[in-house]
Motif scaffolding. Structure first.
Motif, PDB file in Angstrom:
ATOM      1  N   PHE A 125       0.887  -1.098  -0.517  1.00 38.69           N
ATOM      2  CA  PHE A 125      -0.219  -0.262  -0.504  1.00 38.69           C
ATOM      3  C   PHE A 125       1.051   1.407   0.125  1.00 38.69           C
ATOM      4  O   PHE A 125       0.125   2.130  -0.724  1.00 38.69           O
ATOM      5  CB  PHE A 125      -0.947   0.056   1.494  1.00 38.69           C
ATOM      6  CG  PHE A 125      -2.035   0.624   1.008  1.00 38.69           C
ATOM      7  CD1 PHE A 125      -2.986  -0.025   0.107  1.00 38.69           C
ATOM      8  CD2 PHE A 125      -1.919   2.388   1.540  1.00 38.69           C
ATOM      9  CE1 PHE A 125      -4.267   1.810   0.848  1.00 38.69           C
ATOM     10  CE2 PHE A 125      -2.623   3.175   1.692  1.00 38.69           C
ATOM     11  CZ  PHE A 125      -4.361   2.607   0.711  1.00 38.69           C
ATOM     12  N   ALA A 126       1.922   1.205   0.796  1.00 35.34           N
ATOM     13  CA  ALA A 126       2.701   2.465   1.093  1.00 35.34           C
ATOM     14  C   ALA A 126       3.620   2.653  -0.327  1.00 35.34           C
ATOM     15  O   ALA A 126       3.617   3.592  -0.785  1.00 35.34           O
ATOM     16  CB  ALA A 126       3.779   2.539   1.914  1.00 35.34           C
ATOM     17  N   HIS A 163       2.970   2.317  -3.003  1.00 37.60           N
ATOM     18  CA  HIS A 163       2.206   2.986  -4.457  1.00 37.60           C
ATOM     19  C   HIS A 163       1.090   3.751  -4.173  1.00 37.60           C
ATOM     20  O   HIS A 163      -0.442   3.959  -4.530  1.00 37.60           O
ATOM     21  CB  HIS A 163       0.483   1.271  -5.086  1.00 37.60           C
ATOM     22  CG  HIS A 163       2.037   0.636  -5.721  1.00 37.60           C
ATOM     23  ND1 HIS A 163       2.058  -0.448  -5.059  1.00 37.60           N
ATOM     24  CD2 HIS A 163       1.984   0.226  -7.474  1.00 37.60           C
ATOM     25  CE1 HIS A 163       2.482  -1.229  -5.408  1.00 37.60           C
ATOM     26  NE2 HIS A 163       2.613  -0.842  -6.761  1.00 37.60           N
ATOM     27  N   THR A 164       1.098   4.231  -3.050  1.00 38.71           N
ATOM     28  CA  THR A 164       0.614   5.763  -2.741  1.00 38.71           C
ATOM     29  C   THR A 164       0.513   7.115  -3.073  1.00 38.71           C
ATOM     30  O   THR A 164       2.155   6.663  -3.380  1.00 38.71           O
ATOM     31  CB  THR A 164       0.520   5.713  -0.947  1.00 38.71           C
ATOM     32  OG1 THR A 164      -0.677   4.466  -0.069  1.00 38.71           O
ATOM     33  CG2 THR A 164      -0.307   6.778  -0.494  1.00 38.71           C
ATOM     34  N   ARG A 198      -0.752   9.627  -2.668  1.00 34.90           N
ATOM     35  CA  ARG A 198      -1.027  11.289  -2.045  1.00 34.90           C
ATOM     36  C   ARG A 198      -1.819  10.677  -1.254  1.00 34.90           C
ATOM     37  O   ARG A 198      -2.739   9.420  -1.356  1.00 34.90           O
ATOM     38  CB  ARG A 198      -1.293  12.402  -2.340  1.00 34.90           C
ATOM     39  CG  ARG A 198      -2.310  12.548  -3.373  1.00 34.90           C
ATOM     40  CD  ARG A 198      -3.100  13.438  -4.201  1.00 34.90           C
ATOM     41  NE  ARG A 198      -2.807  14.783  -3.045  1.00 34.90           N
ATOM     42  CZ  ARG A 198      -4.386  15.416  -2.158  1.00 34.90           C
ATOM     43  NH1 ARG A 198      -4.731  14.807  -2.094  1.00 34.90           N
ATOM     44  NH2 ARG A 198      -3.406  16.386  -2.279  1.00 34.90           N
ATOM     45  N   GLU A 199      -2.084  11.357   0.162  1.00 36.58           N
ATOM     46  CA  GLU A 199      -3.557  10.919   1.145  1.00 36.58           C
ATOM     47  C   GLU A 199      -3.375  12.115   1.987  1.00 36.58           C
ATOM     48  O   GLU A 199      -2.895  13.329   1.567  1.00 36.58           O
ATOM     49  CB  GLU A 199      -2.394  10.089   2.103  1.00 36.58           C
ATOM     50  CG  GLU A 199      -3.079   9.814   3.315  1.00 36.58           C
ATOM     51  CD  GLU A 199      -2.549   8.255   4.376  1.00 36.58           C
ATOM     52  OE1 GLU A 199      -3.347   8.978   5.482  1.00 36.58           O
ATOM     53  OE2 GLU A 199      -0.919   8.634   3.949  1.00 36.58           O
ATOM     54  N   CYS A 252      -6.593   7.728   0.319  1.00 38.59           N
ATOM     55  CA  CYS A 252      -5.155   7.765  -0.487  1.00 38.59           C
ATOM     56  C   CYS A 252      -5.247   7.115  -2.257  1.00 38.59           C
ATOM     57  O   CYS A 252      -6.319   7.163  -2.624  1.00 38.59           O
ATOM     58  CB  CYS A 252      -4.034   6.806  -0.157  1.00 38.59           C
ATOM     59  SG  CYS A 252      -3.563   6.777   1.577  1.00 38.59           S
ATOM     60  N   LEU A 290      -4.397   5.298  -4.322  1.00 40.68           N
ATOM     61  CA  LEU A 290      -3.329   4.370  -5.234  1.00 40.68           C
ATOM     62  C   LEU A 290      -3.034   4.745  -6.870  1.00 40.68           C
ATOM     63  O   LEU A 290      -3.691   4.194  -7.854  1.00 40.68           O
ATOM     64  CB  LEU A 290      -4.305   3.016  -4.301  1.00 40.68           C
ATOM     65  CG  LEU A 290      -3.364   2.073  -3.946  1.00 40.68           C
ATOM     66  CD1 LEU A 290      -2.328   2.450  -2.798  1.00 40.68           C
ATOM     67  CD2 LEU A 290      -4.357   0.811  -3.523  1.00 40.68           C
ATOM     68  N   THR A 329      -5.260   5.559 -11.959  1.00 42.37           N
ATOM     69  CA  THR A 329      -5.221   5.347  -9.934  1.00 42.37           C
ATOM     70  C   THR A 329      -6.996   5.182  -9.903  1.00 42.37           C
ATOM     71  O   THR A 329      -8.077   5.130 -10.271  1.00 42.37           O
ATOM     72  CB  THR A 329      -5.033   6.715  -9.431  1.00 42.37           C
ATOM     73  OG1 THR A 329      -5.794   7.678  -9.767  1.00 42.37           O
ATOM     74  CG2 THR A 329      -3.280   7.372  -9.606  1.00 42.37           C
ATOM     75  N   LYS A 378      -8.435   3.483   1.040  1.00 47.89           N
ATOM     76  CA  LYS A 378      -8.949   3.757   2.427  1.00 47.89           C
ATOM     77  C   LYS A 378      -8.147   2.131   2.459  1.00 47.89           C
ATOM     78  O   LYS A 378      -8.132   1.630   2.596  1.00 47.89           O
ATOM     79  CB  LYS A 378      -9.301   3.886   3.343  1.00 47.89           C
ATOM     80  CG  LYS A 378     -10.462   5.513   2.629  1.00 47.89           C
ATOM     81  CD  LYS A 378     -11.162   5.623   3.967  1.00 47.89           C
ATOM     82  CE  LYS A 378     -10.494   6.237   5.294  1.00 47.89           C
ATOM     83  NZ  LYS A 378     -11.578   7.094   5.986  1.00 47.89           N
ATOM     84  N   ARG A 379      -7.019   2.753   3.474  1.00 46.80           N
ATOM     85  CA  ARG A 379      -5.889   1.344   4.068  1.00 46.80           C
ATOM     86  C   ARG A 379      -6.873   0.451   4.458  1.00 46.80           C
ATOM     87  O   ARG A 379      -8.006   0.656   5.776  1.00 46.80           O
ATOM     88  CB  ARG A 379      -5.627   1.916   5.632  1.00 46.80           C
ATOM     89  CG  ARG A 379      -4.035   2.606   4.633  1.00 46.80           C
ATOM     90  CD  ARG A 379      -2.880   3.094   6.313  1.00 46.80           C
ATOM     91  NE  ARG A 379      -2.231   3.363   5.298  1.00 46.80           N
ATOM     92  CZ  ARG A 379      -2.069   4.668   4.656  1.00 46.80           C
ATOM     93  NH1 ARG A 379      -2.587   5.464   5.015  1.00 46.80           N
ATOM     94  NH2 ARG A 379      -0.642   5.278   4.181  1.00 46.80           N
ATOM     95  N   TYR A 394       5.157  10.511  -9.233  1.00 46.65           N
ATOM     96  CA  TYR A 394       4.445   9.839  -9.162  1.00 46.65           C
ATOM     97  C   TYR A 394       5.643   8.095 -10.088  1.00 46.65           C
ATOM     98  O   TYR A 394       6.471   7.463  -9.613  1.00 46.65           O
ATOM     99  CB  TYR A 394       3.838   8.445  -8.519  1.00 46.65           C
ATOM    100  CG  TYR A 394       3.729   6.790  -7.975  1.00 46.65           C
ATOM    101  CD1 TYR A 394       3.789   6.990  -6.339  1.00 46.65           C
ATOM    102  CD2 TYR A 394       3.736   6.399  -8.967  1.00 46.65           C
ATOM    103  CE1 TYR A 394       3.651   5.390  -6.289  1.00 46.65           C
ATOM    104  CE2 TYR A 394       3.133   4.616  -8.413  1.00 46.65           C
ATOM    105  CZ  TYR A 394       3.649   4.593  -7.331  1.00 46.65           C
ATOM    106  OH  TYR A 394       4.092   3.417  -7.369  1.00 46.65           O
TER     107      TYR A 394
END
Length: 755
Positions: free
Chosen positions: A16-17, A19-20, A22-23, A29, A31, A169, A173-174, A725
C-alpha cells in the motif's frame, strides 16, 4: 546519520505504501495501479464515460483486455467473428462493444481468435502480466486471485474501471490486516480448494470484511503457484478486500520465461526487489486465524453460501440443533432451495451435472488432478460432465499431454476457454433444480442458472462425482490406483507458440494479435480536464419510505441476477431488482408477499437491512445500478460488503452502518410504513419520534456525495503528483513499464482523441 528504523510492517502495508501517490487528511489515498485487466461485462459503461468526457486511456502498456464471461465454449473450428459466432443478442453486443472500444482506445486485446484468450484471472499470470509487488485491478471480484504472487489485487466497480483507465489510480482507504496461518501437513487427497473451503467455513463469509488477508504457514509455503491462486481467488468469499501470499522461489520459478515477465538484468533486479516483499516477523495483524492441516478433509458445500461447507464424510446440517434464530432461518432457507433434507450424508447426494473450470480451478494442474481420477473410468449414465480450460493455451497444453483424450474417452464434454458455467452468462448453465458438482467459487442461488443447485469442491472431487454419479470421497477412488500415465510438459508455451508482447519484452518485440495492428505508441498522461459532471444528484437530507429486509448474506446475484448483467448501459435495471424474489419464475407475475411489491414500499427511497453482510459477492456495479434505478438512495444496515459499499457511494447512494439494536428500531418504523430521515450533513438517521442515530462516514465520501462530485475530475487535479510518481516508478522499477513508455514520462500530454 543512519536512516531511522522503520516500524515493522505487513506485506499489505508495504504494498500500500509503495503505491500511494498522495494521502488526504481523512486517510483516503490515491493508489497507483500497475496492472489493469478489462473484460466485456464491466467495461462498456466505463468506456462510454471516457468518450462522453473526451478522455483517453492513460497507460495502454499497463492495460490488457479479453472476453471471457459471455463467450460460448463450444467448438471454434468455424469461428470467423464475434458477430457471426455468438448467437445470444445481449452477449454478442457486450463482446462486440469491447472489440469496438479496444480499437477506439488502442488497447492490447486477446480476442476469441487468439489462442491467448481466456479467463482474465488465468491469462494475467499465464502471460507474466501479473508480477509480485504490483497492484492489479479488474472489474471482477475474483481479481484477488493475483494476490498469490504477492500482488495487491482487488476487484473494482465500473466507475472505478473508468477511473483507472483515465488516471491509472484508484481512491482507497487502508484496510485492516488479517492473517490466516495454516500449518502442518495435508493428508493424501487434500487440495488447496479443500483448504480454502474449510477456511471459509471457519471464518464465515464476513470474517474478513474490512481486511486484506495474508495466507501463510507451512501448508501455503508447500503449495504450487496454481494451488495458491485457487486460495487467493476465494479469499473474496471471506469478505476480505484482497488475499495475499508472499512471493518466494516457487513464485519466481513460475514467472521466469513468461512472455511478459522481465528479462536479463531486469529479471535479476526484479527478483532482488521481490525478495523484500514479505511481512516483518513482528508485524501487527488485527486478526489471526490458525488452522491445523490435520483438521481438513475433502470439503464440499451444502448450501447457498461458500461458508455452508462440511467434509464429504459429514452430513447436511439439522436446523433444529441451532439455537441462533437468524442462523436457523438461514439454514432452513438454504435447505429449501437446495432440495436437501437435514442429516442427509453428503456422499449420498446424487448430481446431474459436473463442471470443471472457472478462474478458481481451470489451470493445467487442476485438469491433471481431475484426469488422474477419470482415467479408465466412465461418466455415470445420468450425468452430463464438462471440462472448460481456463485459456486457449491451457487447452492446447492439455491436448499435448493427452488429458483431453482421457476426458473425452470417459464421456466428458471437452470445451473451449471461457468462464462457462461458473455464472451462466453464456449458453452453459443449469436448468431449474439441476444439481451440479462444481469447481467454481460461488454457490449463490441461481448462480449457475435460475433454480440451479451448486455444490463447490475441488477438481478431483468433481471428477469423482462425475464417475460415481454422486458426491464422493475421491480418496476411496484413488486407493491402490496407479498414477496417470502421461508426462507433463512445461506449461508455458514456447516463443514459437506465443508472440511476445511489448510489455517488458526483449528489444524489438511488439505485442501483435493475429488479424490486428500492433500497438506501437504508449499512452501519454492526459491533460488535466475541466470538471465533467457525473450526473449524480447531490445527497443531503433524504426523507421517505423505508423498506425492511431481514435476510442475512444477501449477495449481489440475489440483488440483480446474472441474466441482467448483459447490458452496456447503467440504466433500466430497476425492474430486475431482486428479480428471483419479486417475480414467479414460471408466470413472471409479482409475488405479493415480497416487500417491494407491496404498498407503500413500491415508493421506497431507503432500504433497512436487519441481516448482516448485505451485498456480498461480485464487484460489478449492476447491483447499485438496480437499486438506484428502483429509487433507493440510502441503505441502513448492520454491515455491508466492502466493495459493494464503495460501489454505492460511486453511484450517489449512502450506506449507513449502525449497531444492530438501532437498525431493529428503525426497521420497526419501516414495517409500520413510517418515514425515516437520513441527514448526511449532520450524520444522523432520524425517526419520526425525533430519536436520532449518529453514523460514521469518511469526510471525502461525504464531501463528494453532498456536492455530487466526479472522482475522476477531482483526481486529475493532482496530475503533477501522478506524473511524479510515474517518473520515480520508471526509475526504480523499470520492468513495470512497456518498452514504448519507458523513459517517456509525459511532459506535454496528448490531448483527447477527436470524438
Amino acid at each position: 546519520m543512519p536512516a531511522p528504523k522503520q516500524p515493522p510492517s505487513t506485506l499489505y502495508d508495504k504494498l500500500f505504501a509503495l503505491h500511494t501517490v498522495r494521502e488526504q487528511d481523512d486517510g483516503t489515498c490515491l493508489l497507483y495501479i500497475d496492472r489493469h485487466i478489462v473484460h466485456e461485462v464491466t467495461s462498456p459503461q466505463a468506456f462510454e464515460g471516457l468518450r462522453n468526457a473526451k478522455r483517453t486511456v492513460r497507460r495502454l502498456d499497463c492495460t490488457l483486455a479479453t472476453t471471457d464471461h459471455n463467450v460460448p465454449t463450444s467448438s471454434r473450428t468455424n469461428f470467423k467473428s464475434v458477430k457471426t459466432f455468438i448467437k445470444e443478442d445481449d452477449s454478442r453486443i457486450q463482446c462486440e462493444t469491447l472489440e469496438d472500444n479496444v480499437k477506439l482506445f488502442g488497447l492490447t486485446y486477446f480476442g476469441m481468435a487468439d489462442k491467448r484468450q481466456g479467463i482474465v484471472h488465468i491469462i494475467g499470470p499465464e502471460q507474466g502480466f501479473t508480477l509480485p509487488g504490483t497492484t492489479v485491478v479488474c472489474g471482477d471480484s475474483h481479481t484477488s486471485t493475483h494476490g498469490a504472487f504477492g500482488a495487491l489485487a482487488f476487484g473494482i466497480g465500473t466507475s472505478e474501471v473508468e477511473h483507472v483507465l483515465a488516471t491509472q489510480t484508484v481512491l482507497q482507504k487502508r484496510s485492516k490486516n488479517m492473517r490466516v496461518r495454516i500449518n502442518g501437513t495435508l493428508n493424501e487427497g487434500i487440495t488447496s480448494k479443500d483448504v480454502i473451503l474449510h477456511t471459509i467455513g471457519v471464518t464465515g463469509t464476513a470474517g474478513g470484511t474490512g481486511s486484506v488477508v495474508e495466507f501463510c504457514g507451512s501448508v501455503v509455503e508447500n503449495l504450487s503457484m496454481e494451488a495458491r491462486m485457487s486460495m487467493t481467488n476465494m479469499s473474496i468469499e471471506m469478505g476480505s478486500r484482497a488475499g495475499l501470499i508472499a512471493p518466494d522461489e516457487t513464485t519466481f520459478a513460475y514467472l521466469k520465461g513468461r512472455p511478459l515477465a522481465p528479462k536479463g538484468d531486469e529479471w535479476e533486479a526484479a527478483v532482488k526487489h521481490w525478495r523484500t516483499l514479505k511481512s516483518d516477523a513482528d508485524a501487527h495483524f488485527d486478526t489471526t486465524v490458525d488452522i491445523d492441516a490435520q483438521d481438513i478433509e475433502p470439503t464440499v458445500s451444502w448450501g447457498t453460501s461458500p461458508q455452508d461447507v462440511t467434509s464429504i464424510s459429514g452430513k447436511v446440517p439439522d436446523p433444529e440443533t441451532v439455537s441462533d434464530p437468524a442462523k436457523k432461518k438461514s439454514i432452513l432457507r438454504a435447505l429449501e432451495y437446495m432440495g436437501l433434507a437435514p442429516n442427509t450424508p453428503m456422499d449420498q447426494i446424487k448430481v446431474d451435472k459436473v463442471f470443471i473450470g472457472s478462474c478458481t480451478n481451470a489451470r493445467i494442474e487442476d485438469l491433471r488432478s481431475a484426469a488422474r481420477v477419470v482415467q479408465g473410468r466412465k461418466v455415470a449414465d445420468h450425468v452430463y460432465a464438462m471440462v472448460v480450460p481456463g485459456s486457449g493455451l491451457i487447452r492446447q497444453q492439455a491436448e499435448k499431454e493427452g488429458l483431453a483424450r482421457i476426458f473425452r474417452e470417459a464421456g466428458f464434454d471437452w470445451r473451449e476457454a471461457g468462464c462457462s458455467m461458473c455464472l451462466g452468462m453464456n449458453p452453459d448453465m443449469l436448468s431449474p433444480q439441476e444439481r451440479c458438482a462444481s469447481t467454481s467459487n460461488r454457490n449463490f442461488e441461481g448462480r449457475q442458472g435460475a433454480g440451479g443447485r451448486t455444490h463447490l469442491m475441488s477438481p478431483a472431487m468433481a471428477a469423482a462425482a462425475a464417475v460415481t454419479g454422486k458426491l464422493s470421497d475421491v480418496r476411496k477412488l484413488m486407493q491402490g490406483r496407479q498414477d496417470i500415465a502421461f508426462e507433463p510438459e512445461m506449461d508455458v508455451a514456447s516463443d514459437e507458440d506465443v508472440p511476445h508482447t511489448n510489455e517488458a519484452a526483449p528489444e524489438g518485440d511488439e505485442l501483435v494479435e493475429e488479424g490486428t495492428d500492433a500497438q506501437t505508441e504508449s499512452a501519454a498522461a492526459p491533460a488535466p480536464q475541466a470538471s465533467v459532471p457525473a450526473g449524480l444528484p447531490p445527497f443531503t437530507v433524504l426523507k421517505g419510505i423505508a423498506a425492511p429486509m431481514d435476510i442475512s448474506n444477501i449477495d449481489t446475484d440475489a440483488i440483480i441476477p446474472k441474466q441482467f448483467l448483459k447490458t452496456i448501459k447503467r440504466t433500466g435495471l430497476g425492474v430486475a431488482l431482486f428479480d428471483a424474489w419479486r417475480y414467479d419464475s414460471k408466470t413472471h407475475e409479482e409475488i405479493p408477499s415480497f416487500v417491494l411489491n407491496q404498498e407503500p414500499y413500491r415508493q421506497a427511497k431507503i432500504l433497512v437491512v436487519s441481516g448482516v453482510n448485505f451485498g456480498c459477492g461480485s464487484s460489478r456495479e449492476h447491483a447499485p445500478w438496480a437499486l438506484v434505478d428502483f429509487g433507493i438512495r440510502a441503505l441502513i444496515g448492520i454491515s455491508f460488503a466492502e466493495i459493494f459499499s464503495n460501489n454505492l457511494t460511486k453511484n450517489g447512494m449512502l450506506p449507513v452502518v449502525l449497531p444492530e439494536k438501532d437498525v431493529l428500531e428503525i426497521a420497526e418504523d419501516a414495517r409500520q410504513g413510517i418515514e425515516v430521515e437520513v441527514d448526511l450533513p449532520k450524520q444522523v438517521v432520524r425517526r419520526s419520534n425525533g430519536k436520532e442515530y449518529p453514523f460514521e462516514v469518511n469526510s471525502f465520501t461525504k464531501h463528494c456525495l453532498i456536492n455530487g462530485l466526479d472522482d475522476i475530475s477531482l483526481t486529475l487535479q493532482h496530475e503533477k503528483d501522478i506524473s511524479s510518481y510515474e517518473s520515480h516508478r520508471s526509475a526504480t522499477r523499470p520492468w513495470l513499464d512497456g518498452l514504448n513508455f519507458r523513459g517517456k514520462v509525459p511532459v506535454e500530454p496528448k490531448t483527447a482523441t477527436e470524438w
